[in-house]
Design a protein around this motif. Structure first.
Motif, PDB file in Angstrom:
ATOM      1  N   TRP A 102      37.104 -18.655  29.457  1.00  0.00           N
ATOM      2  CA  TRP A 102      37.863 -17.507  29.967  1.00  0.00           C
ATOM      3  C   TRP A 102      36.968 -16.566  30.775  1.00  0.00           C
ATOM      4  CZ3 TRP A 102      42.313 -15.176  26.599  1.00  0.00           C
ATOM      5  CH2 TRP A 102      43.177 -16.206  26.219  1.00  0.00           C
ATOM      6  N   ALA A 103      35.666 -16.581  30.438  1.00  0.00           N
ATOM      7  CA  ALA A 103      34.727 -15.735  31.178  1.00  0.00           C
ATOM      8  C   ALA A 103      34.727 -16.104  32.657  1.00  0.00           C
ATOM      9  CB  ALA A 103      33.316 -15.873  30.600  1.00  0.00           C
ATOM     10  N   ILE A 165      31.968  -7.431  30.715  1.00  0.00           N
ATOM     11  CA  ILE A 165      32.887  -8.233  29.904  1.00  0.00           C
ATOM     12  C   ILE A 165      32.551  -9.712  30.035  1.00  0.00           C
ATOM     13  CG2 ILE A 165      35.288  -9.012  29.698  1.00  0.00           C
ATOM     14  CD1 ILE A 165      36.166  -6.162  30.322  1.00  0.00           C
ATOM     15  N   VAL A 166      32.251 -10.160  31.243  1.00  0.00           N
ATOM     16  CA  VAL A 166      31.891 -11.568  31.463  1.00  0.00           C
ATOM     17  C   VAL A 166      30.631 -11.910  30.674  1.00  0.00           C
ATOM     18  CG1 VAL A 166      31.085 -13.235  33.182  1.00  0.00           C
ATOM     19  CG2 VAL A 166      32.996 -11.716  33.724  1.00  0.00           C
ATOM     20  N   PHE A 167      29.617 -11.046  30.765  1.00  0.00           N
ATOM     21  CA  PHE A 167      28.358 -11.286  30.054  1.00  0.00           C
ATOM     22  C   PHE A 167      28.585 -11.351  28.547  1.00  0.00           C
ATOM     23  CE2 PHE A 167      24.539  -9.591  27.905  1.00  0.00           C
ATOM     24  CZ  PHE A 167      23.613 -10.554  28.304  1.00  0.00           C
ATOM     25  N   VAL A 235      30.547 -20.689  35.365  1.00  0.00           N
ATOM     26  CA  VAL A 235      31.021 -20.749  33.984  1.00  0.00           C
ATOM     27  C   VAL A 235      32.051 -21.878  33.818  1.00  0.00           C
ATOM     28  CG1 VAL A 235      32.362 -19.550  32.209  1.00  0.00           C
ATOM     29  CG2 VAL A 235      30.570 -18.337  33.463  1.00  0.00           C
ATOM     30  N   LEU A 236      32.975 -21.994  34.765  1.00  0.00           N
ATOM     31  CA  LEU A 236      34.021 -23.012  34.671  1.00  0.00           C
ATOM     32  C   LEU A 236      33.441 -24.423  34.715  1.00  0.00           C
ATOM     33  CD1 LEU A 236      36.824 -21.418  36.883  1.00  0.00           C
ATOM     34  CD2 LEU A 236      36.705 -21.517  34.391  1.00  0.00           C
ATOM     35  N   PHE A 237      32.398 -24.613  35.511  1.00  0.00           N
ATOM     36  CA  PHE A 237      31.769 -25.930  35.580  1.00  0.00           C
ATOM     37  C   PHE A 237      30.847 -26.175  34.395  1.00  0.00           C
ATOM     38  CE2 PHE A 237      33.085 -25.878  40.034  1.00  0.00           C
ATOM     39  CZ  PHE A 237      33.423 -27.224  40.225  1.00  0.00           C
ATOM     40  N   LYS A 238      30.203 -25.107  33.891  1.00  0.00           N
ATOM     41  CA  LYS A 238      29.233 -25.235  32.795  1.00  0.00           C
ATOM     42  C   LYS A 238      29.909 -25.445  31.453  1.00  0.00           C
ATOM     43  CE  LYS A 238      25.107 -24.739  30.833  1.00  0.00           C
ATOM     44  NZ  LYS A 238      23.992 -25.695  31.032  1.00  0.00           N
TER      45      LYS A 238
END
Length: 239
Positions: A102-103, A165-167, A235-238
């Motif tokens: 979600w990040a 928030i992402v972090f 983030v989406l790929f990791k």
């Protein structure tokens, strides 16, 4: 070299060096670029400079000598650090309940928001009028610096909620290590405040530098948005 620059250089080296070494020791070398990107995007934030400009103008009106300026300024920075760290703990608790992926979506969403508000030159600083009154009514002492620092921290979150928030979403699954990473992140976050406080030759130069950053808020917001979208894709790929 001036004493102020020695202190500033030491703070910068400690912030970046300690963060890099710590991330390497806990086998998070691959996260170092993303860590610094999020922290720097958060720290080089137009809202931060708006708030700091108000603070510096208030101090200049009160005619503080240089040593007193540094003392009150350091108290202010400490309060911002402590408040922002506490806010980070709260965010970690909230984001710990959602999937890390979600990040990525949050980063892309916040990045898009940053770009749009930058293009529209829309201010995201909350309660500037109240902050101005508080800055001019608060005494120029260590206690006054702490009070003002704690107060203004609540106005920074709406501005910097994207990277923060992402972090916190990313690190919230790392248990005890998350608190250490949060502490390192906030060292980078307050760096611009140290730079303004120590690197400028006078209070007037400090105010001018801070104002210049505010004038370039459009470009800063757009760059921050692009970097956030890049983090979101990573983030989406990791994960």
């Amino acid at each position: 070299m001036k004493t102020e620059f020695k202190y500033l250089l030491l703070i910068i080296l400690l912030s970046f060096g300690l963060s890099s070494i710590t991330l390497s020791l806990i086998h998070l070398q691959s996260f170092i670029p993303q860590f610094f990107t999020l922290a720097i995007v958060d720290s080089v934030n137009p809202c931060t400079f708006v708030v700091y400009t108000i603070f510096l103008i208030a101090l200049s009106v009160k005619g503080l000598p240089k040593r007193a300026l540094y003392t009150v300024g350091l108290a202010f920075i400490f309060a911002v650090y402590a408040s922002y760290y506490t806010l980070g703990i709260g965010l970690m608790i909230l984001t710990g309940k959602i999937p890390t992926t979600w990040a990525g979506y949050l980063a892309i969403g916040f990045g898009t928001y940053e770009i749009i508000t930058g293009l529209l030159e829309k201010s995201r600083t909350v309660g500037k009028g109240k902050l101005r009154k508080l800055a001019f009514s608060t005494e120029a002492t260590i206690v006054g610096g702490l009070i003002l620092g704690f107060a203004v921290s609540t106005t920074l979150l709406p501005c910097s909620m994207g990277p923060y928030i992402v972090f916190n979403t990313i690190i919230s699954k790392m248990k005890a290590l998350a608190y250490l990473l949060l502490a390192l992140y906030n060292l980078i976050f307050v760096l611009p405040l140290f730079i303004i406080l120590f690197a400028m030759g006078s209070l007037s130069e400090s105010k001018e530098f801070s104002r210049a950053m505010v004038r370039h808020s459009r470009e800063l917001s757009i760059i921050a948005g692009i970097l956030l979208i890049g983090i979101g894709v990573w983030v989406l790929f990791k994960f």
